[in-house]
Design an enzyme around this catalytic site. Sequence first.
Site, PDB file in Angstrom:
ATOM      1  N   VAL A  64     -29.769  31.679 -37.276  1.00  0.00           N
ATOM      2  CA  VAL A  64     -30.652  32.401 -36.341  1.00  0.00           C
ATOM      3  C   VAL A  64     -31.839  31.508 -36.022  1.00  0.00           C
ATOM      4  O   VAL A  64     -32.521  31.025 -36.922  1.00  0.00           O
ATOM      5  CB  VAL A  64     -31.181  33.720 -36.945  1.00  0.00           C
ATOM      6  CG1 VAL A  64     -31.977  34.509 -35.911  1.00  0.00           C
ATOM      7  CG2 VAL A  64     -30.052  34.563 -37.491  1.00  0.00           C
ATOM      8  N   LYS A  92     -27.694  37.767 -33.748  1.00  0.00           N
ATOM      9  CA  LYS A  92     -28.908  37.316 -34.448  1.00  0.00           C
ATOM     10  C   LYS A  92     -29.758  38.515 -34.880  1.00  0.00           C
ATOM     11  O   LYS A  92     -30.323  38.525 -35.979  1.00  0.00           O
ATOM     12  CB  LYS A  92     -29.704  36.385 -33.536  1.00  0.00           C
ATOM     13  CG  LYS A  92     -28.953  35.072 -33.282  1.00  0.00           C
ATOM     14  CD  LYS A  92     -29.546  34.321 -32.107  1.00  0.00           C
ATOM     15  CE  LYS A  92     -28.881  32.975 -31.914  1.00  0.00           C
ATOM     16  NZ  LYS A  92     -29.289  32.335 -30.653  1.00  0.00           N
TER      17      LYS A  92
END
Length: 438
Positions: free
Chosen positions: A133, A206
């Site tokens: 992420v 994410k």
Amino acid sequence: MGDVVRVGLLGCGNVGAAVARMLHEHGDEISRRAGTAIEVTRVAVRDLDKPRDVPVPAGLFTDDPYDVVRDRDVDVVVEVMGGIEPARSLILEAFRQGKPVVTANKELLATLSRELFESAAAGRVDLLYEAAVGGGIPLIRPLREHLAGDRIVRFMGIVNGTTNYILTRMTEDGWSLGQALADAQRLGFAEADPSADLEGHDAAAKAAILASIAFDLPVAAGDVYREGIMAITPDDIRFAKQLGYVVKLLAIAEGDGQEVSVRVHPAMIPAGHPLASVRESFNAVYIEGERVGPLMLYGRGAGGDPTATSVVGDVIELARSRTSGGARSLIGHADHPGVPSELAPRRLKPIEEMQAQYYMLMRAADRPGVLATIALVFAEHMVSIKSVWQEGHAEEAQIVLITHRARERALQACVRDLRLIDTVKAVSSVIRVEAAEP
Ligand SMILES: NC(=O)c1ccc[n+]([C@@H]2O[C@H](COP(=O)([O-])OP(=O)(O)OC[C@H]3O[C@@H](n4cnc5c(N)ncnc54)[C@H](OP(=O)(O)O)[C@@H]3O)[C@@H](O)[C@H]2O)c1
């Protein structure tokens, strides 16, 4: 592990090649900081004939990734090949071999995290994923370590560089979405098939990973409410500007008692909000903690070198824990690392129950009484209007309005009823307004 930590790379593309270069070119600093040298000893790729700019002897390459995972000369497996299979099976095999894994694979983590973390726990090895992420932005470790003592109230993130680039061009240059997308593709910011970015799938993966850590509950990408940016028009961007807002694609998670709302959608945020100044392909996550207050992590969310920084940071972290002889516990709960224990079971809140302010753009007949009819529909659904703005165009008016905070269910019912009024030609846009009203 001996004096050298030996890394096996699964993949040598944008990220893998940058990892190999960084380990080589920053070797002195890395071995001083890790307390041990770190070297690439095996690399798996699909095409052995492809030319590669990496300081790794050709003899270390293989096109069978199981050679890497099972090689006795590999201590740590770095999975940077992407996709679900064979990445999943390879990681599980690495755990069976007792090898820790570092991965940048958000797709895999956002769909199969429980299986992966349970297998890592069973093998008593670590699975680190800082790069999954926000590319080069430290997010996982700050959330998991630095903020572990606080309670996260909310985070809002710009976690997809492609859509942020497109929205920046639309805002600053007045381009249409199509023009901005073509430009992003020309510059290499957008894939030939940009749907994963434009439709919010990448941001949802994410959001799921970050929300799992921030709110101690397993969230998969499929659990995340998702809207992309395809419906955003130059009119929306123009009205946002006139009203003092900027349009961004946001990944949002917020806790409300025992409930957590996780969602990805375009939103208008006040032009003075820190996220509004995150332009071009940059990413940022704005976190609000109960005690720490607001903080923002900003940087390059993609690209080989930034992402490799996070991957190499994880490899160094593993090397350090081995040299210090301590069992690592970075990933949390001993029996269930990465999948938080359910101390206080929380539930994912359905989108209909969330509350926000809303921007709405309508086309209606430019006649006396039309606005009053519209206002009545809002009143019937207990949605309170904060401001209205009307622009006349011959027979037709464009009506822009912003509501006070309202429940999504009431707002959707309101839109449905507005569409039944014959003087309302179209409800062309509905965009949530975030971070404007407490
Ligand atoms: N690029 C970024 O900015 C970024 C940022 C954050 C996270 N990530 C994640 O990092 C991962 C890698 O991304 P990337 O951009 O480096 O991808 P990439 O450039 O497409 O590289 C993938 C590499 O994996 C190899 N590979 C793929 N399938 C394979 C297989 N079945 N067997 C052996 N080798 C295989 C490819 O071999 P060939 O070279 O022979 O084709 C290539 O070297 C993905 O999970 C991505 O989501 C990327």
